[in-house]
Design a protein around this motif. Structure first.
Motif, PDB file in Angstrom:
ATOM      1  N   ILE A  61       0.783  -1.209  -0.178  1.00 37.16           N
ATOM      2  CA  ILE A  61       0.052  -0.129  -0.043  1.00 37.16           C
ATOM      3  C   ILE A  61       0.749   1.225   0.105  1.00 37.16           C
ATOM      4  O   ILE A  61       0.254   2.470   0.248  1.00 37.16           O
ATOM      5  CB  ILE A  61      -0.803   0.017   1.156  1.00 37.16           C
ATOM      6  N   GLY A  62       1.825   1.198  -0.291  1.00 36.29           N
ATOM      7  CA  GLY A  62       3.002   2.279  -0.336  1.00 36.29           C
ATOM      8  C   GLY A  62       3.449   2.811   0.813  1.00 36.29           C
ATOM      9  O   GLY A  62       3.645   4.161   0.863  1.00 36.29           O
ATOM     10  N   LEU A  63       3.379   2.253   2.023  1.00 39.76           N
ATOM     11  CA  LEU A  63       3.637   2.819   3.291  1.00 39.76           C
ATOM     12  C   LEU A  63       5.053   2.578   3.659  1.00 39.76           C
ATOM     13  O   LEU A  63       5.140   3.058   4.716  1.00 39.76           O
ATOM     14  CB  LEU A  63       2.674   2.435   4.266  1.00 39.76           C
ATOM     15  N   ALA A  64       5.792   1.461   3.212  1.00 35.42           N
ATOM     16  CA  ALA A  64       7.110   1.115   3.725  1.00 35.42           C
ATOM     17  C   ALA A  64       8.140   1.780   3.098  1.00 35.42           C
ATOM     18  O   ALA A  64       8.025   1.938   1.637  1.00 35.42           O
ATOM     19  CB  ALA A  64       7.422  -0.401   3.541  1.00 35.42           C
ATOM     20  N   SER A  65       9.173   2.522   3.629  1.00 38.42           N
ATOM     21  CA  SER A  65      10.197   3.183   2.669  1.00 38.42           C
ATOM     22  C   SER A  65      11.243   2.375   2.157  1.00 38.42           C
ATOM     23  O   SER A  65      11.204   1.099   2.212  1.00 38.42           O
ATOM     24  CB  SER A  65      10.893   4.018   3.918  1.00 38.42           C
ATOM     25  N   SER A  66      11.817   2.661   1.043  1.00 35.49           N
ATOM     26  CA  SER A  66      12.567   1.803   0.156  1.00 35.49           C
ATOM     27  C   SER A  66      13.860   1.337   1.243  1.00 35.49           C
ATOM     28  O   SER A  66      14.027   0.151   1.102  1.00 35.49           O
ATOM     29  CB  SER A  66      13.387   2.576  -0.713  1.00 35.49           C
ATOM     30  N   GLU A  67      14.328   1.948   2.317  1.00 33.24           N
ATOM     31  CA  GLU A  67      15.322   1.400   3.005  1.00 33.24           C
ATOM     32  C   GLU A  67      14.395   0.275   4.036  1.00 33.24           C
ATOM     33  O   GLU A  67      15.075  -0.875   4.063  1.00 33.24           O
ATOM     34  CB  GLU A  67      15.680   2.509   4.160  1.00 33.24           C
ATOM     35  N   ARG A  68      13.305   0.543   4.229  1.00 43.12           N
ATOM     36  CA  ARG A  68      12.645  -0.667   5.257  1.00 43.12           C
ATOM     37  C   ARG A  68      12.472  -2.046   4.128  1.00 43.12           C
ATOM     38  O   ARG A  68      12.801  -3.160   4.602  1.00 43.12           O
ATOM     39  CB  ARG A  68      11.395  -0.137   5.581  1.00 43.12           C
ATOM     40  N   VAL A  69      12.053  -1.740   3.011  1.00 42.42           N
ATOM     41  CA  VAL A  69      11.928  -2.710   1.927  1.00 42.42           C
ATOM     42  C   VAL A  69      13.138  -3.441   1.809  1.00 42.42           C
ATOM     43  O   VAL A  69      13.222  -4.656   1.898  1.00 42.42           O
ATOM     44  CB  VAL A  69      11.273  -2.241   0.770  1.00 42.42           C
ATOM     45  N   ARG A  70      14.365  -2.568   1.327  1.00 43.32           N
ATOM     46  CA  ARG A  70      15.502  -3.271   1.180  1.00 43.32           C
ATOM     47  C   ARG A  70      15.962  -4.193   2.446  1.00 43.32           C
ATOM     48  O   ARG A  70      16.513  -5.203   2.218  1.00 43.32           O
ATOM     49  CB  ARG A  70      16.470  -2.268   0.880  1.00 43.32           C
ATOM     50  N   ARG A  71      15.876  -3.792   3.706  1.00 45.52           N
ATOM     51  CA  ARG A  71      16.477  -4.504   4.745  1.00 45.52           C
ATOM     52  C   ARG A  71      15.517  -5.565   4.898  1.00 45.52           C
ATOM     53  O   ARG A  71      15.912  -6.643   4.988  1.00 45.52           O
ATOM     54  CB  ARG A  71      16.069  -3.758   5.982  1.00 45.52           C
ATOM     55  N   HIS A  72      14.096  -5.476   4.672  1.00 49.43           N
ATOM     56  CA  HIS A  72      13.425  -6.693   4.718  1.00 49.43           C
ATOM     57  C   HIS A  72      13.620  -7.877   3.624  1.00 49.43           C
ATOM     58  O   HIS A  72      13.834  -9.029   4.229  1.00 49.43           O
ATOM     59  CB  HIS A  72      11.771  -6.338   4.660  1.00 49.43           C
ATOM     60  N   VAL A  73      13.900  -7.237   2.642  1.00 53.03           N
ATOM     61  CA  VAL A  73      14.064  -8.251   1.582  1.00 53.03           C
ATOM     62  C   VAL A  73      15.530  -8.986   1.795  1.00 53.03           C
ATOM     63  O   VAL A  73      15.638 -10.396   1.702  1.00 53.03           O
ATOM     64  CB  VAL A  73      14.295  -7.692   0.113  1.00 53.03           C
ATOM     65  N   ASP A  74      16.474  -8.253   2.338  1.00 52.89           N
ATOM     66  CA  ASP A  74      17.822  -8.641   2.805  1.00 52.89           C
ATOM     67  C   ASP A  74      17.601  -9.886   3.720  1.00 52.89           C
ATOM     68  O   ASP A  74      18.355 -10.988   3.873  1.00 52.89           O
ATOM     69  CB  ASP A  74      18.993  -7.985   3.109  1.00 52.89           C
ATOM     70  N   TYR A  75      16.958  -9.472   4.644  1.00 54.66           N
ATOM     71  CA  TYR A  75      16.614 -10.187   5.787  1.00 54.66           C
ATOM     72  C   TYR A  75      15.868 -11.546   5.585  1.00 54.66           C
ATOM     73  O   TYR A  75      16.360 -12.926   5.758  1.00 54.66           O
ATOM     74  CB  TYR A  75      15.625  -9.438   7.010  1.00 54.66           C
TER      75      TYR A  75
END
Ligand SMILES: Cc1cc2nc3c(=O)[nH]c(=O)nc-3n(C[C@H](O)[C@H](O)[C@H](O)COP(=O)(O)OP(=O)(O)OC[C@H]3O[C@@H](n4cnc5c(N)ncnc54)[C@H](O)[C@@H]3O)c2cc1C
Length: 436
Positions: A281-295
């Protein structure tokens, strides 16, 4: 803080629009000047040695933590309170509404637990840049002179100066069964309620609802599907479902005990449950998404390794399932695993995933089973009152709550499995009921 005016006209407007309003009460303790507290007489209560960050964007907390301090009430204070009960608005009849069960006032505790000779008081620093201390445990509606006497009779507080006095307030709320699970009011399309107005109490409860109401208001404007979190997905889902389905008969607090799927709703996997939704829904910052994908990628690699590598026969995964084994002992067994430079959160999650896999799977199956039967939608326009096969109580309760699916209907207190069967037939095979 104290001294704010009331906003009664808002309540008048809501009533005029047809909303039902009720009253709750709550209170707060006095705040003390830390420079006047004798800490030598108190016992120190340090925080966690290794504090866990609230945000997944914070790797570790390095700021020195501030301790709390423990003291207690005594017989003398309890006598003082009893002698002055008639001066406490909560007791003199001036305030009659229901207060928060889990943070009773000190006058409440002295009356209800009359056999107790003392009650704990935690002195909590209000922040790094203030000397103010919050006196957790002595919330009160007693007048100032009694608060002064009370504080000075407490060990370590003999010379303590009150910076702000405790007080109690009564407030209006709109019983939240008047809401859809999007937090939009049933009465006024486009009007959303969030927070204390819904009968909840607490900062997190208010913030969580504000987030969901805001999201849903925007989704509605954009003409998109609403965001309704399931009870198995998030505590926010549990809270909103409780509110709109059951309503509240006392200030509502979000306790973990209110959730039936606690094995799934863990603090350690909140990002795995919710970050993908935030991203969608467009509420996660790109930094948050990147960290989550790496995790997630690290977790997948780690799990694959544990499933494949063997030690003296069994796989490392099988080793890790043994009660005496930890992820640390697996790292000691296998240089390949030890060589992975995973973050502490990844190591922890690997251990949780492997050790509790059986229990987690069982709960996930239970969720699936419930979702299938409960997901049956009830049309928003469905007229429960025009369903003569329903019992009168069911007609009354269903038309008040207007559940959106069978699951929500099933959680309304007083709705029986038989009512649900009738409802299901109305939705799936209405012609059968009409011909009967
Ligand atoms: C004395 C006291 C102590 C508490 N202690 C704690 C605690 O220790 N821990 C905890 O978690 N919770 C505590 N709570 C509960 C918590 O403060 C509330 O549940 C929470 O702040 C509610 O947030 P809210 O955003 O729903 O409402 P509020 O924070 O009340 O915000 C509503 C806002 O709307 C504004 N407003 C009202 N009418 C209008 C209008 N017509 N136009 C424009 N603006 C308007 C108000 O001025 C206010 O700023 C306490 C509450 C009280 C009263």
């Amino acid at each position: 803080g104290g001294g704010e005016g009331t906003t009664g006209t808002l309540s008048d407007d809501l009533r005029r629009l047809g909303f039902e309003l009720q009253r709750f009460k709550t209170g707060t303790p006095c705040r003390l000047n830390g420079r006047t507290i004798d800490f030598r007489q108190l016992s120190e209560q340090p925080g966690d040695a290794d504090p866990v960050p609230f945000s997944y964007l914070t790797d570790s907390i390095t700021d020195p933590q501030m301790p709390c301090w423990l003291t207690e009430t005594n017989h003398e204070i309890h006598e003082l309170i009893r002698a002055n009960l008639h001066r406490a608005p909560m007791y003199s009849g001036q305030i009659q509404s229901t207060g928060p069960r889990y943070c009773p006032s000190i006058e409440d505790k002295v009356v209800r637990f009359a056999d107790k000779t003392s009650h704990q008081i935690f002195l909590e620093p209000e922040g790094r840049h203030t000397h103010e201390f919050y006196c957790n445990g002595i919330s009160t509606s007693l007048p100032r002179d009694v608060q002064d006497q009370m504080v000075r009779s407490i060990k370590g507080l003999e010379k303590a100066e009150i910076m702000r006095y405790g007080y109690a307030v009564e407030y209006d709320f709109a019983p939240p069964t008047q809401l859809f699970p999007t937090l939009e009011t049933k009465l006024i399309p486009g009007l959303y309620f969030a927070g204390q107005i819904n009968g909840t109490t607490g900062y997190e409860e208010a913030a969580g609802q504000g987030l969901l109401a805001g999201i849903n208001a925007v989704l509605k404007i954009k003409g998109q599907e609403p965001l309704i979190l399931d009870r198995s997905q998030a505590y926010l889902g549990v809270m909103v479902d409780d509110l709109v389905t059951k309503g509240v008969d006392e200030p509502y607090r979000m306790f973990t005990s209110r959730a039936e799927f606690r094995l799934l709703l863990r603090q350690d996997n909140a990002d795995r449950r919710l970050t993908p939704i935030g991203e969608r829904i467009g509420l996660a910052s790109s930094e948050r998404v990147r960290r989550h994908v790496d995790y997630e990628a690290d977790l997948a690699r780690g799990l694959a390794m544990l499933a494949k590598l063997r030690h003296q026969g069994p796989t490392l995964e099988e080793w890790l399932r043994r009660p005496e084994m930890t992820i640390e002992s697996i790292r000691a067994l296998s240089p390949d695993v030890a060589a992975m430079n995973f973050s502490p959160r990844v190591w922890e999650q690997l251990e949780i995933e492997v050790k509790y896999a059986g229990y987690i799977e069982r709960q996930e199956k239970e969720v699936d089973r419930q979702i299938k039967t409960q997901a049956v939608r009830i049309p928003e326009t469905f007229d429960f009152r025009a369903a003569p096969q329903l019992r009168a109580e069911a007609r009354e309760k269903l038309s008040r709550v207007r559940p959106r699916d069978l699951g929500q209907a099933s959680r309304i207190s007083g709705i029986t499995p038989a009512d649900l069967a009738v409802l299901l037939m109305y939705i799936k095979e209405p012609q059968r009921l009409i011909s009967e």
